[in-house]
Design a protein around this motif. Structure first.
Motif, PDB file in Angstrom:
ATOM      1  N   PHE A  28      -9.553   5.725   4.139  1.00  8.94           N
ATOM      2  CA  PHE A  28      -9.029   6.027   5.364  1.00  8.94           C
ATOM      3  C   PHE A  28     -10.093   7.342   6.072  1.00  8.94           C
ATOM      4  O   PHE A  28     -11.064   7.395   7.017  1.00  8.94           O
ATOM      5  CB  PHE A  28      -7.602   7.378   5.031  1.00  8.94           C
ATOM      6  CG  PHE A  28      -6.605   5.634   4.992  1.00  8.94           C
ATOM      7  CD1 PHE A  28      -6.780   4.243   5.799  1.00  8.94           C
ATOM      8  CD2 PHE A  28      -5.785   6.547   3.999  1.00  8.94           C
ATOM      9  CE1 PHE A  28      -5.660   3.991   5.434  1.00  8.94           C
ATOM     10  CE2 PHE A  28      -4.309   5.414   3.321  1.00  8.94           C
ATOM     11  CZ  PHE A  28      -4.709   3.840   4.478  1.00  8.94           C
ATOM     12  N   ARG A  54       0.614   3.686 -10.301  1.00 11.64           N
ATOM     13  CA  ARG A  54       0.156   3.784  -8.189  1.00 11.64           C
ATOM     14  C   ARG A  54      -0.934   4.844  -8.416  1.00 11.64           C
ATOM     15  O   ARG A  54      -2.104   4.973  -7.697  1.00 11.64           O
ATOM     16  CB  ARG A  54       1.051   3.364  -7.016  1.00 11.64           C
ATOM     17  CG  ARG A  54       0.663   2.313  -6.319  1.00 11.64           C
ATOM     18  CD  ARG A  54       1.580   2.217  -5.354  1.00 11.64           C
ATOM     19  NE  ARG A  54       0.840   1.990  -4.151  1.00 11.64           N
ATOM     20  CZ  ARG A  54       1.133   1.285  -2.597  1.00 11.64           C
ATOM     21  NH1 ARG A  54       2.112   1.734  -3.088  1.00 11.64           N
ATOM     22  NH2 ARG A  54      -0.212   1.175  -1.801  1.00 11.64           N
ATOM     23  N   LEU A  72      -7.718   5.120  -2.330  1.00 12.93           N
ATOM     24  CA  LEU A  72      -7.121   5.151  -0.415  1.00 12.93           C
ATOM     25  C   LEU A  72      -7.124   6.149   0.950  1.00 12.93           C
ATOM     26  O   LEU A  72      -8.105   5.904   1.539  1.00 12.93           O
ATOM     27  CB  LEU A  72      -5.466   4.882  -0.589  1.00 12.93           C
ATOM     28  CG  LEU A  72      -4.390   4.119  -1.175  1.00 12.93           C
ATOM     29  CD1 LEU A  72      -3.338   4.036  -0.767  1.00 12.93           C
ATOM     30  CD2 LEU A  72      -4.702   3.140   0.854  1.00 12.93           C
ATOM     31  N   LEU A  99       2.928  -4.448   6.258  1.00 15.23           N
ATOM     32  CA  LEU A  99       1.036  -4.437   5.849  1.00 15.23           C
ATOM     33  C   LEU A  99       1.453  -5.681   4.833  1.00 15.23           C
ATOM     34  O   LEU A  99       1.369  -6.930   4.909  1.00 15.23           O
ATOM     35  CB  LEU A  99       0.600  -3.189   5.288  1.00 15.23           C
ATOM     36  CG  LEU A  99      -0.612  -3.512   5.212  1.00 15.23           C
ATOM     37  CD1 LEU A  99      -1.797  -3.789   6.636  1.00 15.23           C
ATOM     38  CD2 LEU A  99      -1.990  -2.615   4.692  1.00 15.23           C
ATOM     39  N   ARG A 158      -2.438   8.681   4.872  1.00 15.43           N
ATOM     40  CA  ARG A 158      -3.235   8.580   6.272  1.00 15.43           C
ATOM     41  C   ARG A 158      -3.374   9.928   7.216  1.00 15.43           C
ATOM     42  O   ARG A 158      -4.733  10.389   7.532  1.00 15.43           O
ATOM     43  CB  ARG A 158      -3.379   7.219   6.571  1.00 15.43           C
ATOM     44  CG  ARG A 158      -4.354   6.614   7.575  1.00 15.43           C
ATOM     45  CD  ARG A 158      -3.806   5.522   8.670  1.00 15.43           C
ATOM     46  NE  ARG A 158      -3.091   5.473   9.518  1.00 15.43           N
ATOM     47  CZ  ARG A 158      -1.879   5.533  10.207  1.00 15.43           C
ATOM     48  NH1 ARG A 158      -2.367   4.226  10.237  1.00 15.43           N
ATOM     49  NH2 ARG A 158      -1.058   5.836  11.123  1.00 15.43           N
ATOM     50  N   ASP A 175      12.999  -4.866  10.409  1.00 16.04           N
ATOM     51  CA  ASP A 175      12.517  -4.170   9.675  1.00 16.04           C
ATOM     52  C   ASP A 175      14.094  -3.492   9.955  1.00 16.04           C
ATOM     53  O   ASP A 175      14.680  -3.425  10.477  1.00 16.04           O
ATOM     54  CB  ASP A 175      11.776  -3.378  10.513  1.00 16.04           C
ATOM     55  CG  ASP A 175      10.258  -2.026  10.196  1.00 16.04           C
ATOM     56  OD1 ASP A 175      10.590  -2.480   8.500  1.00 16.04           O
ATOM     57  OD2 ASP A 175      10.192  -2.418  11.169  1.00 16.04           O
ATOM     58  N   GLY A 231       6.788   4.438   4.454  1.00 16.29           N
ATOM     59  CA  GLY A 231       5.111   4.414   4.202  1.00 16.29           C
ATOM     60  C   GLY A 231       4.485   4.160   3.131  1.00 16.29           C
ATOM     61  O   GLY A 231       3.419   4.060   3.375  1.00 16.29           O
TER      62      GLY A 231
HETATM   63  N1  ATP Z   1      -2.314  -0.460   0.265  1.00 17.09           N
HETATM   64  C1  ATP Z   1      -2.633  -0.277   1.862  1.00 17.09           C
HETATM   65  N2  ATP Z   1      -3.433   0.239   2.370  1.00 17.09           N
HETATM   66  C2  ATP Z   1      -4.051  -0.128   3.318  1.00 17.09           C
HETATM   67  N3  ATP Z   1      -3.161   0.683   4.318  1.00 17.09           N
HETATM   68  C3  ATP Z   1      -2.214   1.127   3.733  1.00 17.09           C
HETATM   69  C4  ATP Z   1      -1.504   0.493   2.814  1.00 17.09           C
HETATM   70  N4  ATP Z   1      -0.208   0.601   2.797  1.00 17.09           N
HETATM   71  C5  ATP Z   1      -0.185   1.023   4.071  1.00 17.09           C
HETATM   72  N5  ATP Z   1      -1.080   1.598   4.871  1.00 17.09           N
HETATM   73  C6  ATP Z   1      -1.064   1.888   5.640  1.00 17.09           C
HETATM   74  O1  ATP Z   1      -0.021   2.731   5.837  1.00 17.09           O
HETATM   75  C7  ATP Z   1       0.601   2.349   7.040  1.00 17.09           C
HETATM   76  C8  ATP Z   1       2.181   2.336   7.061  1.00 17.09           C
HETATM   77  O2  ATP Z   1       1.851   0.879   6.577  1.00 17.09           O
HETATM   78  P1  ATP Z   1       3.618   0.157   6.980  1.00 17.09           P
HETATM   79  O3  ATP Z   1       3.731   0.425   8.551  1.00 17.09           O
HETATM   80  O4  ATP Z   1       3.479  -1.034   6.491  1.00 17.09           O
HETATM   81  O5  ATP Z   1       4.559   0.873   5.949  1.00 17.09           O
HETATM   82  P2  ATP Z   1       6.365   0.677   5.939  1.00 17.09           P
HETATM   83  O6  ATP Z   1       6.395   0.089   4.560  1.00 17.09           O
HETATM   84  O7  ATP Z   1       6.844  -0.818   6.825  1.00 17.09           O
HETATM   85  O8  ATP Z   1       6.206   1.903   6.324  1.00 17.09           O
HETATM   86  P3  ATP Z   1       8.134   2.149   7.058  1.00 17.09           P
HETATM   87  O9  ATP Z   1       8.973   2.093   6.283  1.00 17.09           O
HETATM   88  O10 ATP Z   1       8.166   3.569   7.478  1.00 17.09           O
HETATM   89  O11 ATP Z   1       8.228   1.280   8.314  1.00 17.09           O
HETATM   90  C9  ATP Z   1       0.400   1.816   8.406  1.00 17.09           C
HETATM   91  O12 ATP Z   1      -0.974   2.042   8.890  1.00 17.09           O
HETATM   92  C10 ATP Z   1      -0.744   0.657   7.049  1.00 17.09           C
HETATM   93  O13 ATP Z   1      -1.804  -0.131   7.714  1.00 17.09           O
END
Ligand code: ATP
Ligand code: MG
Length: 483
Positions: free
Chosen positions: A330, A319, A326, A179, A368, A242, A174
């Motif tokens: 949201f 962070r 954030l 992204l 979120r 992934d 997450g």
């Molecule tokens: N910096 C950010 N700004 C806005 N939205 C974000 C940000 N970081 C993450 N998100 C939102 O949070 C959610 C999770 O992000 P994402 O799928 O890229 O995470 P991930 O690291 O790939 O997670 P996982 O390891 O569980 O697959 C998505 O809806 C994404 O749009």
């Protein structure tokens, strides 16, 4: 009039071109499943759907988005011949408008301008750009102004422009790895090539191999026809691997060969195929530790580690300042509850403090979800403490109000245990409706299937029992048949 993010669900160059004219970041989906995955990750301002998919597919799309409370406006672009009959049908299904391809595009500009104005109205005081770091904003839509996120954004730009290949993105669940991968893709290939993602934990070794490399006819039982692999389909675009740490060890050797030689062969094939794509891998495990435990090949690790970057967890001191930003982002952009849109304008000081005290094991995705839940619960114009409901795993139930800051001792922090319980809970709450549960958890269906198998979650498993049990080390994924 330009929107920030548009998803074009179309194989037609004309529709993709249209999206590019009207959006800053364009995401192209070839089919329904890909569209739903992208929409979940990027929360677009507009979806342009090609009517050539036919009403059946588009109905399925609306059914799924409705069920999952996804509320991006959809415009269907179609063909002049069937126009009258179909346009009414699409609008009845929920599309904002139906446009004849090559014509009516002025109408689309008007729609874009309406969406823009609505966003402005919701954005009562702050400008959307206030959520993004200066200099690095541009087409990278990652919210955050902390030092950690500014460095990540700089890294994204550097990596995108350097043409470095492969790219490795590491971070807890997450944190925004997908992204970031999409941002690199958008910067590297503005508006063109494909971004194809595959979850290495979701398929068996054989299936994953044939998905990635393709196969020739007759190469194994069931290979009735030739299949093009994703590495080839990605062309000169991005293939996003992934959860690379879950890739079966035999396949790791084959991937290493692709990275070294830039060529591969289909399963059963003898012809070398050139791989032009950028290979971006993500992992929420520490890959070095995985090599030490002999679960990940060290030669592949060193090969992947040329261009690595890590996305810090939300609780990291550098962070934490992004939590409020954030949360406000949201709140302003969520479409979960259209009738409250623009009516809830901010969060109370106490609510923000509670968010800042929490450790966010599910990171941005969890934040979120908490904000969306708060929007649903809140009855005033400000999100108050009582609407901040965090699914506290340690107290074994939903907790309202101030959330005690969790201890950061490593023994206290088992992501796997937390993840398992959350998944079991979501499944139980939705009566094992996997699409709904995946949406609640903010993950894709493919990831949910993989996790259910990984943690051995069963239908009649009682949550309390699940939380007491030790989580066994994740085993290799079992055959998945219903993806
Ligand atoms: N910096 C950010 N700004 C806005 N939205 C974000 C940000 N970081 C993450 N998100 C939102 O949070 C959610 C999770 O992000 P994402 O799928 O890229 O995470 P991930 O690291 O790939 O997670 P996982 O390891 O569980 O697959 C998505 O809806 C994404 O749009
Ligand atoms: Mg991901």
């Amino acid at each position: 009039m330009i929107l920030r993010r548009i998803v074009a669900v179309s194989k037609e160059a004309e529709v993709q071109h249209l999206a590019r004219r009207l959006g800053q970041e364009i995401f192209i989906a070839d089919d329904l499943a890909e569209a739903l995955d992208i929409i979940e990750t990027v929360s677009p301002d507009l979806v342009i759907f090609d009517a050539r998919f036919g009403p059946g597919h588009i109905r399925e799309f609306f059914d799924t988005t409705d069920k999952n409370s996804i509320n991006a406006p959809v415009v269907v672009v179609g063909d002049a011949e069937n126009e009258t009959k179909l346009s009414a049908e699409f609008i009845r299904m929920g599309a904002v408008d139906y446009l004849r391809s090559g014509q009516d595009y002025n109408r689309l500009e008007q729609i874009v301008s309406r969406i823009k104005n609505k966003a402005k109205a919701v954005d009562s005081e702050a400008n959307a750009d206030d959520f993004f770091a200066e200099d690095v904003a541009g087409s990278v839509s990652m919210v955050g102004r902390s030092k950690a996120i500014v460095n990540t954004l700089k890294m994204i730009k550097l990596v995108a422009l350097s043409r470095c290949n492969p790219v490795l993105i590491v971070g807890e669940t997450g944190t925004g790895k997908e992204l970031a991968a999409r941002a690199i893709h958008t910067l590297r290939y503005p508006g063109r090539s494909r971004f194809i993602g595959i979850n290495c934990a979701a398929l068996t070794a054989n299936l994953l191999e044939s998905e990635l490399f393709g196969h020739v006819k007759g190469s194994f039982t069931g290979a009735d026809s030739e299949k093009t692999g994703l590495l080839e389909l990605a062309g000169a675009g991005t293939i996003f691997l992934d959860e690379i740490s879950e890739m079966p060890i035999d396949l790791q050797a084959k991937l290493l060969r692709v990275l070294q030689e830039k060529t591969f062969r289909k399963v059963g094939g003898i012809k070398d195929i050139v791989c032009e794509a950028t290979i971006t891998a993500s992992s929420n495990r520490n890959l070095y530790n995985e090599t030490q435990a002999n679960r990940f090949r060290s030669d592949l690790y060193y090969r992947l580690n040329i261009c690595p970057f890590t996305i810090a967890p939300l609780r990291a001191p550098e962070r934490r300042q992004d939590i409020q930003l954030l949360a406000e982002y949201f709140l302003k952009t969520s479409t979960i509850c259209p009738e409250k849109s623009g009516k809830i304008t901010s969060l109370t000081k106490l609510a923000i403090e509670a968010l800042q005290k929490y450790d966010w094991p599910g990171n941005v995705r969890e934040l979120r979800n908490v904000i969306e839940r708060a929007i649903l619960l809140e009855t005033t114009d400000k999100i108050g403490l009582s609407s901040i409901v965090i699914d506290s795993l340690e107290s074994g139930g939903l907790v309202n109000g101030p959330v005690p800051a969790r201890q950061n001792h490593i023994s206290d922090f088992s992501l796997a245990k937390a993840e398992r319980e959350l998944i079991a809970r979501a499944l139980q709450e939705t009566g094992w409706q996997k699409t709904q549960a995946a949406s609640l958890l903010g993950i894709t269906r493919a990831t949910l299937y993989a996790k259910v198998r990984q943690y051995n979650i069963e239908k009649d498993l009682h949550i309390a029992k699940a939380s007491r049990d030790e989580v066994t080390a994740p085993s290799l994924p079992q055959p998945v048949t219903a993806l």
